[in-house]
Design a protein around this motif. Structure first.
Motif, mmCIF file in Angstrom:
data_model
loop_
_atom_site.group_PDB
_atom_site.id
_atom_site.type_symbol
_atom_site.label_atom_id
_atom_site.label_comp_id
_atom_site.label_asym_id
_atom_site.label_seq_id
_atom_site.Cartn_x
_atom_site.Cartn_y
_atom_site.Cartn_z
ATOM 1 N N LYS A 187 11.093 0.355 2.103
ATOM 2 C CA LYS A 187 10.024 0.877 1.816
ATOM 3 C C LYS A 187 10.120 1.432 0.073
ATOM 4 C CE LYS A 187 9.302 3.447 5.946
ATOM 5 N NZ LYS A 187 9.517 4.601 6.890
ATOM 6 N N SER B 23 7.793 8.898 2.797
ATOM 7 C CA SER B 23 8.553 7.974 3.470
ATOM 8 C C SER B 23 8.513 7.550 4.670
ATOM 9 C CB SER B 23 10.252 7.980 3.107
ATOM 10 O OG SER B 23 10.328 8.172 1.480
ATOM 11 N N GLN B 24 7.192 7.790 5.386
ATOM 12 C CA GLN B 24 7.282 7.658 6.893
ATOM 13 C C GLN B 24 6.195 6.754 7.457
ATOM 14 O OE1 GLN B 24 7.041 11.866 6.830
ATOM 15 N NE2 GLN B 24 8.834 11.784 8.113
ATOM 16 N N CYS B 25 5.241 6.202 6.513
ATOM 17 C CA CYS B 25 4.302 5.482 7.156
ATOM 18 C C CYS B 25 4.477 4.060 7.052
ATOM 19 C CB CYS B 25 2.650 5.798 6.570
ATOM 20 S SG CYS B 25 2.606 5.059 4.777
ATOM 21 N N GLY B 26 5.330 3.521 6.120
ATOM 22 C CA GLY B 26 5.661 2.090 6.011
ATOM 23 C C GLY B 26 4.630 1.201 5.517
ATOM 24 N N HIS C 14 1.008 -1.194 -0.047
ATOM 25 C CA HIS C 14 -0.008 -0.019 -0.029
ATOM 26 C C HIS C 14 0.759 1.113 0.122
ATOM 27 C CE1 HIS C 14 -3.186 -2.702 2.134
ATOM 28 N NE2 HIS C 14 -3.334 -2.654 0.731
ATOM 29 N N VAL C 15 0.213 2.533 -0.372
ATOM 30 C CA VAL C 15 0.742 3.500 -0.277
ATOM 31 C C VAL C 15 0.074 4.479 0.724
ATOM 32 C CG1 VAL C 15 1.565 5.648 -1.630
ATOM 33 C CG2 VAL C 15 1.625 3.365 -2.695
ATOM 34 N N GLY C 16 0.640 4.941 1.780
ATOM 35 C CA GLY C 16 0.077 5.735 2.929
ATOM 36 C C GLY C 16 0.466 7.027 2.809
ATOM 37 N N CYS C 17 1.794 7.329 2.312
ATOM 38 C CA CYS C 17 2.269 8.835 2.500
ATOM 39 C C CYS C 17 3.008 9.223 1.193
ATOM 40 C CB CYS C 17 3.049 9.037 3.754
ATOM 41 S SG CYS C 17 4.774 8.182 3.733
ATOM 42 N N CYS D 142 4.170 0.409 2.573
ATOM 43 C CA CYS D 142 4.799 0.009 1.392
ATOM 44 C C CYS D 142 5.744 -0.966 1.513
ATOM 45 C CB CYS D 142 5.095 1.347 0.407
ATOM 46 S SG CYS D 142 6.486 2.107 1.667
ATOM 47 N N CYS E 88 8.256 2.735 -1.626
ATOM 48 C CA CYS E 88 7.848 4.024 -2.092
ATOM 49 C C CYS E 88 9.075 5.009 -2.152
ATOM 50 C CB CYS E 88 7.181 5.060 -1.283
ATOM 51 S SG CYS E 88 7.423 5.449 0.373
HETATM 52 S S1 FES Z 1 3.984 4.743 1.219
HETATM 53 FE FE1 FES Z 1 4.409 5.906 3.189
HETATM 54 S S2 FES Z 1 6.624 5.199 3.637
HETATM 55 FE FE2 FES Z 1 6.118 4.268 1.761
#
Ligand code: FES
Ligand code: FES
Lengths: 791, 153
Positions: free
Chosen positions: B58, B43-46, B37-40, B48, B60
């Motif tokens: 990560k 590069s902070q949410c993880g 998934h893509v949550g941000c 991905c 992304c």
């Molecule tokens: S999408 Fe948020 S860290 Fe990769």
């Protein structure tokens, strides 16, 4: 409960987990339709500006671009507000238009200005850079007090930034009570603005079928039927039978996915113009500036007490930020979901509250986990904490003296609500024990020996959920009913599909609701499917928010199940040649009382669909029943949260050492899921108290627009929690359930801040703004020091 | 457009991508592996997180071309047929997921943690998870699940 324990009260492992754990969930952005195109939405970088001209010609001829639309092209209805509040002078609130694409003016950073549709997302985004927008910047108004003072108007046509000026209670009566009080405690509170940040960014796919004239919208929604109604009837004029809305797997909502958003209307509308499906997915930076924000209240409150510390009267003046436009439920959050909660768990006989709702050049503000109730709870519990310190009572004693006693239910508050059940002493006692409050003094001494300060903070709270009786909310201005619907379809071989209008986006309905069926029909979980989120499958639904899924949606399922059992008994009676009154149903079997004749549920189901010798005048074939359930009252979960924090006075770092929550959520269907809901709520509550805060600068630029600036709670910011339930049953629904989705976020912020104040009281700290991050705590300690020295 | 070739979940795959295509886009859009998934966008949410040559990464924050020739494992490749990986099973057992959106990244990250530091303390687990944001669970049950998987992996 059937074998293996899958009925009410069992900690059944979740049915939905397998698809999520193996990467096979289907979220909106995972959906790809044949011929799909992509939308990029150009947003305003200005907080407030006139749009003089938009030149889209270069963008329109960029590679891959299929269409570019602006507000001039998209002349449709306004995004509606679902709740009309009246000011104290009787006039209706101001409802300025909220166009999906800006009409000549932008009113906040992030406002939608144009949309580019292209073969790929990258092409759409590249092309959007070629759109030239000439803005004449206008002064922005961000601060609520300045907005009230006039000058800059967010909406010129209404001539004011005051959306409404509402009140509840009798101000004159209150003032008399204050005049006679032995002691008055005053407090000024800011309830910090939050950005909900469900981990799945919002997304929408719009599709139009030329052959049938039908539209389909896949969207990240907590309530697809509500979106169908709002978008179909008010914005795009698409009749409901030609509009299907699907909310598939949704990655968290917390309120932010209740509302009808511009992007949903844009992709749906544009899909028929472009003739191909269109997908839009928010980048996280877009979520920050386009998801509805939460909280954002400024309040002055006063509590009058007698000489024994009994509360006599409460007077509250609140300013609530609406942002630039009225979001779907924005107007009811600081009124009917806030001021009606100001009695809390106490017997305060007189309450007055005035609320001014104010437009500013910021993103719209609406319900976020708890919605109004966290703001009320924070205010009451900070005030009670301060009052105890001023009159020299312990935090526990002042609460005990003012609790509504357990034998006083039903209890009518002075602010419209009637509580049906609760036992606040029981939850307080259980929490004191679980938190080892007796051991606090020793832990505090140990912290002090290390040069740290330790504090204990309490919150004994209550909330109203299970939203809501249609007649009550209708009389208060809601433009919708708040019932829920269910259909139980028994298939010929005895398996069951339940269609529910509630929507699960993390709450585990596929498990909890199946447990209700398992309990009632005696079926194994494998024979039960819960279906939700598709307006073409589910008859109707008001969706999931306000902790209503079980208390309202679950009750609808129970009602439909009761109808199934009644019909099945008729069938069994016919087949077994007995009187219907003699049929008993237990553990999945229909028996004729006093005989050994019996039929399994599956046999009855099969007979219903193979009705070879049914007396068709009296007995219809089939076994499929629907129910709508409108609750008789709100439900009132409550409880006690105790936070224990350690503060490093040199750095301002606050560490939550212990977080204890004992909640009364009514009957628990699945204790594992309930605990999980409370954990999540606590994390958001601690987040609000210590970490999260949305910041706009004076020009209306969003300073906290990414995870680099907006502090989300991470695993290492939080402790493991101690949670428990100590329940009384809801008195007006058959399950006795109250709701658990929001309690964690409602109860915990004041407990945490009260703990920080407790830790620093001896240093002269009297108040602590949220979020109490290291910088704020350190500064507060520094400014308190001189005061403390002077005392 | 450059062509990339890599092994994903044990299968050799290749595709044409724009140079700016991120690994996560290649996985989701070209290979239809939508579990990642893509949550941000910072590069902070993880959400991905996948494994690249055995380490969590990560996806992304990496271009698809950077993964040329690499061995990539995504959440779809973690289970052994119908049998969940012990970490997946532990998340289910301990209710370590609610909406499921952070879950694939969380699980992939946790697997790497237990491989690298099998005896990680609660404190170390929480610090390791700093790069994975979950909005639903409050992390309590995620930590419990990882502690359980420390025994079963
Ligand atoms: S999408 Fe948020 S860290 Fe990769
Ligand atoms: S389970 Fe929803 S974000 Fe983690």
């Amino acid at each position: 409960m059937p074998d293996g324990g899958t009925g009410i009260g069992a900690a059944v492992k979740r049915v939905e987990d397998k698809r999520f754990l193996t990467g096979r969930g289907t979220y909106t952005d995972d959906i790809n339709r044949p011929g799909q195109t992509y939308a990029y939405i150009l947003r305003s970088p200005q907080a407030h500006a006139k749009i003089d001209r938009i030149d889209t010609s270069a963008a329109a001829s960029a590679p891959g671009v299929l269409a570019v639309f602006t507000g001039a092209d998209m002349q449709v209805g306004s995004l509606p507000c679902g709740w009309q509040v009246h000011s104290k002078d009787g006039s209706p609130m101001h409802e300025p238009p909220h166009p999906p694409l800006a009409q000549g003016k932008v009113r906040c950073v992030g406002d939608q200005v144009a949309v580019v549709i292209a073969e790929t997302y990258a092409q759409a985004k590249d092309a959007a850079e070629k759109i030239v927008v000439d803005y004449t910047p206008l002064p922005a108004v961000v601060d609520m007090n300045k907005a009230l003072a006039g000058g800059t108007l967010v909406h010129d046509e209404i001539g004011t930034n005051l959306c409404y000026d509402w009140e509840i209670g009798d101000e004159g009566q209150i003032d008399e009570a204050f005049a006679k009080a032995a002691h008055v405690t005053k407090i000024d509170i800011v309830n910090n603005r939050l950005i909900p940040n469900a981990m799945e960014p919002r997304a929408a796919v719009g599709e139009y079928d030329r052959a049938t004239g039908e539209y389909t919208l896949y969207t990240t929604s907590q309530n697809p039927h509500v979106i169908r109604l709002l978008m179909g009837a008010f914005v795009l004029s698409i009749p409901e039978h030609k509009l299907r809305v699907v909310a598939p797997d949704v990655g968290g909502g917390f309120g932010s996915k209740i509302y009808h958003y511009a992007e949903e209307a844009i992709v749906t509308w544009a899909s028929s113009r472009v003739g191909r499906p269109i997908k839009w997915t928010a980048e996280r930076s877009e979520s920050f500036m386009s998801d509805a924000h939460g909280r954002d209240h400024i309040t002055h409150a006063q509590l009058a007490m007698d000489s024994e510390g009994k509360f006599l009267a409460l007077k509250v003046e609140t300013k609530a930020n609406m942002g630039a436009y009225l979001s779907t439920f924005a107007s009811c959050v600081p009124t009917y979901l806030y001021a009606t909660l100001l009695a809390g768990v106490y017997t305060t006989p007189l309450i007055y509250c005035n609320v001014k709702a104010i437009f500013t050049n910021t993103v719209p503000v609406d319900a976020y986990r708890g919605a109004g109730r966290p703001e009320a709870t924070y205010l009451i519990e900070r005030l009670v904490d301060r009052a105890a310190r001023e009159i020299g009572l312990s935090q526990v004693e002042i609460r005990r003296r003012n609790f509504i006693p357990a034998d006083a239910f039903p209890y009518q508050t002075p602010v419209a609500l009637q509580y049906d059940s609760g036992n606040y002493t029981a939850t307080l006692d259980a929490a004191l024990k679980a938190a080892d409050a007796d051991g606090f003094a020793a832990r505090k001494a140990a912290s002090e020996a290390k040069g740290k300060r330790r504090g204990l903070g309490f919150s004994t709270y209550l909330e109203a959920c299970g939203i809501a009786p249609s007649a009550v909310v209708g009389s208060l201005g809601a433009r919708a009913g708040l019932y829920e619907s269910a259909e139980v379809r028994v298939h010929p071989t005895g398996s069951v599909t339940v269609f529910t209008g509630a929507h699960s986006h993390g709450q585990g309905h596929e498990t909890t609701f199946a447990q209700l069926v398992s309990e009632k029909l005696g079926l194994p979980m494998d024979n039960i499917e819960i279906s939700h989120g598709d307006t073409n499958k589910v008859q109707f639904g008001m969706g999931t928010y306000g902790s209503r899924s079980l208390a309202v949606g679950g009750e609808a399922i129970v009602k439909a199940l009761d109808k199934i059992i009644a019909k099945a008994k008729k069938i069994a009676a016919h087949v077994m040649e007995a009187s219907e009154a003699d049929i008993e149903f237990k553990d999945g079997n229909f028996t004729v009382a006093g005989t050994d004749k019996s039929m399994a549920f599956g046999e009855v189901a099969l007979t219903a669909y193979v009705p070879h010798n049914f007396p068709h005048q009296e007995l219809e074939p089939g076994l499929d029943e629907k129910a709508f359930y409108d609750p008789l009252n709100f439900t009132f979960p409550g409880g006690c949260h105790i936070a224990e924090v350690e503060v490093d006075p040199d750095t301002g770092v606050v560490k939550v050492e212990r977080m204890t929550a004992v909640d009364d959520v009514g009957r628990v269907i699945n204790p594992m899921i309930v605990a999980g809901q409370i954990h999540g709520g606590l994390a958001q509550g601690i987040g609000q108290a210590l970490l999260e805060g949305c910041v706009y600068n004076e020009d209306g630029q969003l300073v906290t627009g990414s995870y680099m600036d907006y502090t989300m709670p991470r695993a290492d910011n939080l402790p493991s929690f101690s949670v428990g339930t100590e329940s009384t049953l809801c008195a007006h629904n058959s399950l006795g359930v109250k709701g658990c989705g929001e309690v964690g976020a409602i109860g915990s912020p004041p407990a945490v801040i009260n703990a920080v104040v407790d830790a620093l009281w001896d240093l002269g700290v009297r108040d602590m703004p949220m979020p109490a991050n290291p910088q704020t705590v350190w500064k507060t300690i520094q400014s308190a020091r001189p005061a403390a020295a002077a005392e | 457009m450059p062509t990339v070739t890599m092994t994903v979940n044990g299968k050799k795959v290749s595709g044409e991508v724009e140079a700016r295509t991120l690994l996560v886009q290649f996985l989701r859009e070209n290979l239809h592996l939508t579990g990642t998934h893509v949550g941000c966008d910072t590069s902070q949410c993880g959400a991905c997180v996948v494994h690249v040559n055995g380490d969590s990464a990560k996806s992304c924050t990496m271009l698809a071309v950077q993964a040329d020739g690499a061995d990539v494992v995504t959440i779809e490749g973690l289970a052994n047929g119908d049998e969940l990986h012990p970490m997946q099973a532990a998340f289910k057992e301990h209710h370590g997921l609610q909406c499921g959106f952070c879950t694939p990244g969380m699980v992939m990250s946790a697997v790497d943690l237990v491989k690298k530091n099998p005896k990680a303390t609660e404190h170390e687990i929480r610090e390791w998870l700093e790069g994975n944001i979950c909005r639903c669970t409050g992390y309590h049950n995620i930590v419990k699940a990882i502690q359980h998987a420390q025994q079963t992996m």
